[in-house]
Design an enzyme around this catalytic site. Structure first.
Site, PDB file in Angstrom:
ATOM      1  N   SER A  94      98.359  51.168 -27.904  1.00  0.00           N
ATOM      2  CA  SER A  94      97.247  52.076 -27.655  1.00  0.00           C
ATOM      3  C   SER A  94      97.376  53.256 -28.599  1.00  0.00           C
ATOM      4  O   SER A  94      98.482  53.804 -28.774  1.00  0.00           O
ATOM      5  CB  SER A  94      97.261  52.555 -26.202  1.00  0.00           C
ATOM      6  OG  SER A  94      96.196  53.449 -25.948  1.00  0.00           O
ATOM      7  N   HIS A 108      89.880  55.577 -31.523  1.00  0.00           N
ATOM      8  CA  HIS A 108      90.748  55.042 -30.475  1.00  0.00           C
ATOM      9  C   HIS A 108      90.770  53.526 -30.604  1.00  0.00           C
ATOM     10  O   HIS A 108      89.762  52.899 -30.955  1.00  0.00           O
ATOM     11  CB  HIS A 108      90.208  55.435 -29.092  1.00  0.00           C
ATOM     12  CG  HIS A 108      90.696  54.552 -27.982  1.00  0.00           C
ATOM     13  ND1 HIS A 108      89.925  53.512 -27.463  1.00  0.00           N
ATOM     14  CD2 HIS A 108      91.866  54.519 -27.306  1.00  0.00           C
ATOM     15  CE1 HIS A 108      90.608  52.908 -26.514  1.00  0.00           C
ATOM     16  NE2 HIS A 108      91.780  53.491 -26.389  1.00  0.00           N
ATOM     17  N   ASN A 110      92.935  49.923 -28.714  1.00  0.00           N
ATOM     18  CA  ASN A 110      93.882  49.426 -27.723  1.00  0.00           C
ATOM     19  C   ASN A 110      93.788  47.915 -27.676  1.00  0.00           C
ATOM     20  O   ASN A 110      92.696  47.364 -27.698  1.00  0.00           O
ATOM     21  CB  ASN A 110      93.562  50.025 -26.344  1.00  0.00           C
ATOM     22  CG  ASN A 110      94.391  49.410 -25.243  1.00  0.00           C
ATOM     23  OD1 ASN A 110      93.985  48.442 -24.608  1.00  0.00           O
ATOM     24  ND2 ASN A 110      95.556  49.974 -25.019  1.00  0.00           N
ATOM     25  N   VAL A 111      94.941  47.252 -27.669  1.00  0.00           N
ATOM     26  CA  VAL A 111      94.984  45.804 -27.422  1.00  0.00           C
ATOM     27  C   VAL A 111      96.135  45.554 -26.465  1.00  0.00           C
ATOM     28  O   VAL A 111      97.199  46.172 -26.587  1.00  0.00           O
ATOM     29  CB  VAL A 111      95.145  44.977 -28.715  1.00  0.00           C
ATOM     30  CG1 VAL A 111      93.835  44.906 -29.483  1.00  0.00           C
ATOM     31  CG2 VAL A 111      96.252  45.540 -29.615  1.00  0.00           C
ATOM     32  N   ARG A 112      95.946  44.646 -25.512  1.00  0.00           N
ATOM     33  CA  ARG A 112      96.935  44.519 -24.441  1.00  0.00           C
ATOM     34  C   ARG A 112      96.881  43.129 -23.800  1.00  0.00           C
ATOM     35  O   ARG A 112      95.867  42.435 -23.857  1.00  0.00           O
ATOM     36  CB  ARG A 112      96.685  45.577 -23.371  1.00  0.00           C
ATOM     37  CG  ARG A 112      95.291  45.477 -22.748  1.00  0.00           C
ATOM     38  CD  ARG A 112      94.964  46.668 -21.860  1.00  0.00           C
ATOM     39  NE  ARG A 112      93.626  46.552 -21.297  1.00  0.00           N
ATOM     40  CZ  ARG A 112      92.527  46.990 -21.892  1.00  0.00           C
ATOM     41  NH1 ARG A 112      92.614  47.592 -23.075  1.00  0.00           N
ATOM     42  NH2 ARG A 112      91.346  46.849 -21.326  1.00  0.00           N
ATOM     43  N   HIS A 177      78.790  62.088 -15.794  1.00  0.00           N
ATOM     44  CA  HIS A 177      78.454  63.460 -15.402  1.00  0.00           C
ATOM     45  C   HIS A 177      77.805  64.242 -16.536  1.00  0.00           C
ATOM     46  O   HIS A 177      77.253  65.318 -16.314  1.00  0.00           O
ATOM     47  CB  HIS A 177      79.705  64.190 -14.895  1.00  0.00           C
ATOM     48  CG  HIS A 177      80.781  64.355 -15.921  1.00  0.00           C
ATOM     49  ND1 HIS A 177      81.586  63.319 -16.341  1.00  0.00           N
ATOM     50  CD2 HIS A 177      81.201  65.447 -16.609  1.00  0.00           C
ATOM     51  CE1 HIS A 177      82.448  63.765 -17.237  1.00  0.00           C
ATOM     52  NE2 HIS A 177      82.234  65.058 -17.424  1.00  0.00           N
ATOM     53  N   GLY A 260     103.273  54.681 -12.493  1.00  0.00           N
ATOM     54  CA  GLY A 260     104.505  55.422 -12.713  1.00  0.00           C
ATOM     55  C   GLY A 260     104.956  55.418 -14.151  1.00  0.00           C
ATOM     56  O   GLY A 260     106.152  55.496 -14.436  1.00  0.00           O
ATOM     57  N   GLY A 261     104.000  55.334 -15.069  1.00  0.00           N
ATOM     58  CA  GLY A 261     104.328  55.319 -16.485  1.00  0.00           C
ATOM     59  C   GLY A 261     104.827  56.665 -16.983  1.00  0.00           C
ATOM     60  O   GLY A 261     104.871  57.658 -16.249  1.00  0.00           O
TER      61      GLY A 261
END
Length: 304
Positions: A94, A108, A110-112, A177, A260-261
């Site tokens: 990321s 930005h 990200n690959v996962r 928003h 919890g990262g």
């Protein structure tokens, strides 16, 4: 899917992190990425790399992580509650790049890969990721080139892929928003497993490999554009929107915090400087107004 498959994905992701960091450093005059290796108590760890106070990039973070846990966090099971009690394994790269020059967009990517396991049921896996562009000052040729590269990443996998994942990106990176998109969009996909593991992995690789092809030409074209306090002020104001999205809506941020990262690695996506101004509106006919009128709304950039 077996341990060999997982090892191949991990090797690609770590190599992708290396290649992206090397390419971004090559645009700088001296700034380098600092590497921070970390371990997670529940399982796994990662490599956080951050470049700070560069001439071209005011801050950039490129993270690799490979973590495991006893139950998937709510952000990962909101649409799939049947997975809530499964152990998980997640790995990915990321990155967020915040340039110094207001004429260079923030980007930005990200690959996962996520794997959900249960001792009495088959293992479930899926890929996700994408990349998107957040300009501060509008250049039509940049947005078009960005989407042309996004389409090129998708084309080998079917003509329907780019339109679907482009639309998903427009819908995902949307500040409800504020009633505006975060930027000019790109690609976003998740829960991808219907093509089989190898084909889905090939697609994830294609998206990851096309990020630099999309972003570097824009950086190289705009990085020396002269700017003044007005442009810098607007850049910092718009960075505030980036902060709002990442802290309120972004599933990756929520996944990291809920699982919890490592907080420092998760929040490296935030810009080093931003500001907010009460009830500000761009001057009619200004470049800032053009950004709002065209670039913060979904557009058919390729006239498809």
């Amino acid at each position: 899917m077996d341990t060999t498959n997982i090892a191949n994905v991990k090797h690609f992701l770590m190599d992708l992190q290396d290649r992206i960091c090397q390419a971004l450093e090559a645009e700088e005059t001296g700034a380098k990425f600092m590497e921070d290796l970390w371990q997670r108590d529940e399982g796994g760890g990662g490599r956080t790399r951050v470049l700070s106070d560069g001439e071209i990039f005011e801050q950039g973070g490129v993270n690799f992580s490979h973590v495991a846990g006893f139950s998937l966090p709510p952000s990962a099971t909101a649409k799939r509650p049947e997975l809530a009690d499964r152990e998980f394994e997640a790995m990915g790269v990321s990155l967020v790049i915040h340039p110094r020059n207001p004429y260079v967009p923030t980007s930005h990517a990200n690959v996962r890969l996520l794997i959900a396991k249960h001792k009495n049921e088959p293992t479930i896996w899926w890929f996700g990721g994408g990349f998107d562009l957040t300009p501060y000052y509008p250049f039509m040729e940049d947005a078009v080139a960005w989407h042309q590269t996004a389409k090129a990443a998708c084309d080998p996998f079917g003509t329907e892929v780019y339109p679907a994942y482009k639309q998903w990106c427009d819908e995902y990176f949307f500040l409800k928003h504020r009633n505006e998109t975060r930027g000019a969009g790109g690609l976003f996909f998740d829960d991808l497993n219907e093509w089989g593991f190898e084909r889905c992995f090939e697609f994830m690789q294609s998206v990851g490999n096309h990020y630099l092809k999309a972003y570097l030409p824009i950086v190289q074209k705009r990085k020396h554009t002269p700017y003044a306090e007005r442009e810098r002020h607007f850049q910092l104001y718009r960075r505030g929107r980036y902060v709002e999205f990442n802290l309120v809506y972004d599933r990756g941020t929520l996944f990291g915090l809920q699982s919890g990262g490592r907080t420092e690695s998760i929040l490296m996506s935030l810009p080093p400087v931003a500001h907010w101004q009460y009830n500000w509106h761009p001057e009619t006919g200004s470049p800032e107004a053009q950004l709002y009128e065209t670039y913060l709304k979904p557009q058919n950039w390729l006239n498809l």
